[in-house]
Enzyme design. Structure first.
Site, PDB file in Angstrom:
ATOM      1  N   ASN A 159       0.856  -1.187   0.000  1.00 15.93           N
ATOM      2  CA  ASN A 159       0.000   0.000   0.000  1.00 15.93           C
ATOM      3  C   ASN A 159       0.897   1.244   0.000  1.00 15.93           C
ATOM      4  O   ASN A 159       1.734   1.408   0.898  1.00 15.93           O
ATOM      5  CB  ASN A 159      -0.890  -0.045   1.249  1.00 15.93           C
ATOM      6  CG  ASN A 159      -1.820   1.148   1.330  1.00 15.93           C
ATOM      7  OD1 ASN A 159      -1.414   2.282   1.061  1.00 15.93           O
ATOM      8  ND2 ASN A 159      -3.048   0.928   1.750  1.00 15.93           N
ATOM      9  N   HIS A 195      -5.649   3.572  -1.352  1.00 17.38           N
ATOM     10  CA  HIS A 195      -6.959   3.864  -0.762  1.00 17.38           C
ATOM     11  C   HIS A 195      -7.330   5.288  -1.172  1.00 17.38           C
ATOM     12  O   HIS A 195      -6.717   6.241  -0.710  1.00 17.38           O
ATOM     13  CB  HIS A 195      -6.825   3.741   0.774  1.00 17.38           C
ATOM     14  CG  HIS A 195      -8.108   3.901   1.515  1.00 17.38           C
ATOM     15  ND1 HIS A 195      -8.224   3.605   2.854  1.00 17.38           N
ATOM     16  CD2 HIS A 195      -9.329   4.325   1.128  1.00 17.38           C
ATOM     17  CE1 HIS A 195      -9.460   3.844   3.252  1.00 17.38           C
ATOM     18  NE2 HIS A 195     -10.145   4.294   2.217  1.00 17.38           N
ATOM     19  N   ARG A 197      -9.358   7.896  -0.522  1.00 15.57           N
ATOM     20  CA  ARG A 197     -10.297   8.321   0.528  1.00 15.57           C
ATOM     21  C   ARG A 197     -11.213   9.423   0.011  1.00 15.57           C
ATOM     22  O   ARG A 197     -10.820  10.213  -0.844  1.00 15.57           O
ATOM     23  CB  ARG A 197      -9.522   8.821   1.747  1.00 15.57           C
ATOM     24  CG  ARG A 197      -8.975   7.694   2.596  1.00 15.57           C
ATOM     25  CD  ARG A 197      -8.323   8.237   3.854  1.00 15.57           C
ATOM     26  NE  ARG A 197      -7.976   7.151   4.752  1.00 15.57           N
ATOM     27  CZ  ARG A 197      -8.784   6.664   5.682  1.00 15.57           C
ATOM     28  NH1 ARG A 197      -9.986   7.193   5.862  1.00 15.57           N
ATOM     29  NH2 ARG A 197      -8.381   5.668   6.446  1.00 15.57           N
ATOM     30  N   ARG A 201      -7.185  12.783   1.302  1.00 21.33           N
ATOM     31  CA  ARG A 201      -6.081  13.281   2.142  1.00 21.33           C
ATOM     32  C   ARG A 201      -4.706  12.819   1.651  1.00 21.33           C
ATOM     33  O   ARG A 201      -3.710  13.425   1.958  1.00 21.33           O
ATOM     34  CB  ARG A 201      -6.273  12.861   3.602  1.00 21.33           C
ATOM     35  CG  ARG A 201      -6.161  11.384   3.807  1.00 21.33           C
ATOM     36  CD  ARG A 201      -6.190  11.003   5.264  1.00 21.33           C
ATOM     37  NE  ARG A 201      -7.529  11.111   5.822  1.00 21.33           N
ATOM     38  CZ  ARG A 201      -7.889  10.468   6.924  1.00 21.33           C
ATOM     39  NH1 ARG A 201      -7.023   9.729   7.583  1.00 21.33           N
ATOM     40  NH2 ARG A 201      -9.109  10.578   7.394  1.00 21.33           N
ATOM     41  N   HIS A 202      -4.667  11.693   0.945  1.00 23.08           N
ATOM     42  CA  HIS A 202      -3.363  11.266   0.415  1.00 23.08           C
ATOM     43  C   HIS A 202      -3.449  10.925  -1.079  1.00 23.08           C
ATOM     44  O   HIS A 202      -3.042  11.715  -1.909  1.00 23.08           O
ATOM     45  CB  HIS A 202      -2.683  10.165   1.248  1.00 23.08           C
ATOM     46  CG  HIS A 202      -3.579   9.072   1.783  1.00 23.08           C
ATOM     47  ND1 HIS A 202      -4.486   8.412   1.015  1.00 23.08           N
ATOM     48  CD2 HIS A 202      -3.663   8.523   3.034  1.00 23.08           C
ATOM     49  CE1 HIS A 202      -5.100   7.494   1.741  1.00 23.08           C
ATOM     50  NE2 HIS A 202      -4.645   7.545   2.978  1.00 23.08           N
ATOM     51  N   GLU A 222      -8.746   0.513  -2.882  1.00 25.82           N
ATOM     52  CA  GLU A 222      -9.597   0.511  -1.687  1.00 25.82           C
ATOM     53  C   GLU A 222     -10.441   1.776  -1.706  1.00 25.82           C
ATOM     54  O   GLU A 222      -9.929   2.862  -1.992  1.00 25.82           O
ATOM     55  CB  GLU A 222      -8.738   0.516  -0.423  1.00 25.82           C
ATOM     56  CG  GLU A 222      -7.909  -0.734  -0.264  1.00 25.82           C
ATOM     57  CD  GLU A 222      -7.156  -0.757   1.056  1.00 25.82           C
ATOM     58  OE1 GLU A 222      -6.920  -1.838   1.566  1.00 25.82           O
ATOM     59  OE2 GLU A 222      -6.811   0.337   1.564  1.00 25.82           O
ATOM     60  N   THR A 253      -8.147   3.423   8.972  1.00 22.46           N
ATOM     61  CA  THR A 253      -9.358   2.598   9.061  1.00 22.46           C
ATOM     62  C   THR A 253      -9.443   1.930  10.435  1.00 22.46           C
ATOM     63  O   THR A 253      -8.482   1.303  10.880  1.00 22.46           O
ATOM     64  CB  THR A 253      -9.333   1.520   7.945  1.00 22.46           C
ATOM     65  OG1 THR A 253      -9.028   2.184   6.723  1.00 22.46           O
ATOM     66  CG2 THR A 253     -10.658   0.823   7.829  1.00 22.46           C
ATOM     67  N   HIS A 343      -3.778  -4.767   7.488  1.00 22.54           N
ATOM     68  CA  HIS A 343      -3.903  -3.580   8.334  1.00 22.54           C
ATOM     69  C   HIS A 343      -3.035  -3.710   9.580  1.00 22.54           C
ATOM     70  O   HIS A 343      -3.182  -4.626  10.367  1.00 22.54           O
ATOM     71  CB  HIS A 343      -5.344  -3.259   8.767  1.00 22.54           C
ATOM     72  CG  HIS A 343      -5.435  -1.827   9.207  1.00 22.54           C
ATOM     73  ND1 HIS A 343      -5.608  -0.787   8.323  1.00 22.54           N
ATOM     74  CD2 HIS A 343      -5.270  -1.253  10.416  1.00 22.54           C
ATOM     75  CE1 HIS A 343      -5.580   0.354   8.976  1.00 22.54           C
ATOM     76  NE2 HIS A 343      -5.370   0.100  10.248  1.00 22.54           N
TER      77      HIS A 343
HETATM   78  C1  LIG Z   1      -8.437  -0.524   4.599  1.00 19.57           C
HETATM   79  C2  LIG Z   1      -7.119  -0.551   5.244  1.00 19.57           C
HETATM   80  O1  LIG Z   1      -6.878  -1.254   6.139  1.00 19.57           O
HETATM   81  C3  LIG Z   1      -6.041   0.301   4.809  1.00 19.57           C
HETATM   82  O2  LIG Z   1      -6.007   0.470   3.461  1.00 19.57           O
HETATM   83  C4  LIG Z   1      -6.113   1.654   5.377  1.00 19.57           C
HETATM   84  O3  LIG Z   1      -7.416   2.055   5.388  1.00 19.57           O
HETATM   85  C5  LIG Z   1      -5.311   2.565   4.559  1.00 19.57           C
HETATM   86  O4  LIG Z   1      -5.801   3.823   4.772  1.00 19.57           O
HETATM   87  P1  LIG Z   1      -4.790   4.840   5.331  1.00 19.57           P
HETATM   88  O5  LIG Z   1      -3.610   4.652   4.426  1.00 19.57           O
HETATM   89  O6  LIG Z   1      -5.488   6.147   5.152  1.00 19.57           O
HETATM   90  O7  LIG Z   1      -4.465   4.471   6.730  1.00 19.57           O
HETATM   91  N1  LIG Z   2      -5.684  -2.939   3.664  1.00 18.43           N
HETATM   92  C1  LIG Z   2      -4.539  -2.793   4.459  1.00 18.43           C
HETATM   93  C2  LIG Z   2      -3.562  -1.959   3.772  1.00 18.43           C
HETATM   94  O1  LIG Z   2      -3.699  -1.674   2.599  1.00 18.43           O
HETATM   95  C3  LIG Z   2      -2.357  -1.507   4.461  1.00 18.43           C
HETATM   96  O2  LIG Z   2      -2.617  -1.180   5.762  1.00 18.43           O
HETATM   97  P1  LIG Z   2      -1.397  -0.610   6.641  1.00 18.43           P
HETATM   98  O3  LIG Z   2      -0.258  -1.613   6.526  1.00 18.43           O
HETATM   99  O4  LIG Z   2      -1.009   0.713   6.039  1.00 18.43           O
HETATM  100  O5  LIG Z   2      -1.910  -0.519   8.032  1.00 18.43           O
END
Ligand SMILES: CC(=O)[C@@H](O)[C@H](O)COP(=O)(O)O
Ligand SMILES: NCC(=O)COP(=O)(O)O
Ligand SMILES: [Zn+2]
Length: 400
Positions: A159, A195, A197, A201-202, A222, A253, A343
């Site tokens: 991510n 993600h 959002r 924000r990012h 996401e 999240t 997560h």
């Molecule tokens: C759904 C999830 O677990 C992650 O993708 C998290 O929501 C990422 O969002 P942030 O990067 O804003 O924390």
């Molecule tokens: N869905 C989880 C994700 O994409 C990454 O979560 P995190 O490692 O940034 O908490």
């Protein structure tokens, strides 16, 4: 439940475990793209199998496996009904065959089960040599896939949200999550997660659009299940959309999506995404109610929320959460859902989750980016010093 295994032998033997056989059957159905179809598997003694073989095929003696499709004449794969039919297996015959091949009995039962399932799905090796080859190839392919899914380590999807968080801190162009995604792929990541959002924000829409052009592995978007975002995704066509819950005020999240509480809305949004050819995963807490609801609304994948496991403040609390996740993975397999997890996973807590058989993919973001900043910092400082050294004006020696 799509699969039931009935052991109708007079003497049950301990090496045949109906629970394992049921899980094997679910894995095979999932690999064959038949996860939502029902099959009954019946284990028989040789004399009962011989009766069926005589009655329905006019052949004397037992055979190893017989299939009875729910549709007659047999359906083509395209027109299968939910209930595929019955697979009958003669365990003693299978045991003799296993012995000859020096293979474990459960392995032979798995092969026979798959053979029976493929017959139910319309394959037939007795019609022609060509069809026999097609069926044989499919058997090999699915056995390999099912085995790989059972034993493989999960894939890593990275991510890159927090590369964008850093960029947004100054509102400029750097660092660019698109470049970061390329580096993650070069390093071996199997997929990229972003993600988008609602508050942007990012990650920005531009990022997702460019990533769609540049990601060579797998792009998982996401997002909240809003109409606007569903329309955006349907147009952009990421490889997968993961529907997540979102709160404006949250730092990240905070929990899984309440699928059970919004089945009607989610069914419609998921149908629209699937219509656009996008695979849909739901980010859920590892709870039976949510997994059942995920199947009901048409998701094919779930991402199990590992946040409670990652953030547990005691060993016993973490153990409890770990057990929830393990049970949820087993239940997802039973429901024909493919399991992912993510997560809050980091360099200390990921190992145990990666060791759970059946999790296909881990999404990890924050921990990797946090480490990247630190392990990359020394090099970044050295490079700046080197640049300054190169640029420095030569020292002029003063003469008296
Ligand atoms: C759904 C999830 O677990 C992650 O993708 C998290 O929501 C990422 O969002 P942030 O990067 O804003 O924390
Ligand atoms: N869905 C989880 C994700 O994409 C990454 O979560 P995190 O490692 O940034 O908490
Ligand atoms: Zn056959």
């Amino acid at each position: 439940m799509p699969v039931q295994v009935l052991d109708e032998r007079a003497q049950k033997t301990p090496e045949v475990d109906t629970g394992s056989l049921r899980r094997i059957c679910l894995r095979l159905l999932t690999a064959a793209g038949l996860a939502h179809n029902a099959v009954s598997v019946v284990l028989l003694d040789d004399d009962r199998m011989a009766e069926y073989n005589q009655r329905y095929r006019n052949k004397a003696g037992p055979t190893n496996v017989l299939s009875f499709p729910a549709l007659f004449p047999p359906a083509t794969p395209a027109e299968l009904r939910a209930d595929l039919g019955d697979v009958l297996i003669a365990v003693a015959t299978a045991a003799r065959e296993a012995h000859e091949k020096q293979a474990p009995l459960m392995q032979r039962l798995q092969e026979l089960l798959l053979h029976g399932i493929l017959h139910l799905a319309g394959y037939d090796h007795e019609r022609s040599e060509t069809e026999a080859l097609v069926m044989w190839d499919r058997e090999r392919e699915l056995l390999t896939q099912a085995e790989a899914r059972r034993t493989a380590m999960p894939q890593l999807s990275v991510n890159v949200d927090h590369i964008a968080t850093l960029r947004q801190a100054r509102g400029g162009l750097e660092p660019d999550p698109v470049l970061a995604a390329g580096i993650c792929e070069l390093a071996g990541a199997s997929g990229i997660v972003v993600h988008l959002r609602e508050d942007r924000r990012h990650i920005q829409e531009r990022d997702v659009r460019v990533l769609r052009q540049t990601v060579k592995t797998h792009l998982n978007l996401e997002m909240a299940a809003t109409r606007e975002l569903v329309a955006f995704a349907a147009d952009l066509k990421p490889d997968m959309v993961t529907l997540v819950p979102e709160k404006r005020q949250e730092l990240t999240t905070e929990g899984g999506l309440d699928v059970a509480g919004q089945k009607k809305k989610l069914s419609g949004r998921i149908a629209a995404l699937k219509e656009a050819g996008i695979r849909v995963s739901l980010f859920v807490d590892p709870e039976p109610e949510q997994l059942q609801a995920a199947t009901a609304v048409g998701a094919t994948h779930v991402e199990l929320h590992t946040g409670h496991y990652s953030n547990a403040d005691s060993e016993s609390g973490q153990e409890r959460e770990y057990v929830h996740i393990r049970r949820a993975v087993a239940m997802a397999a039973e429901l024909g859902l493919r399991a992912k997890a993510g997560h809050g996973l980091d360099y200390r807590n990921t190992g145990r989750i990666a060791g759970i058989a059946g999790i296909e993919d881990l999404s990890i973001g924050h921990a990797i980016m946090a480490r990247a900043v630190l392990v990359g910092l020394e090099r970044a400082v050295r490079e700046m010093l080197e640049l300054m050294r190169q640029a420095a004006a030569p020292t002029v020696l003063q003469k008296d």
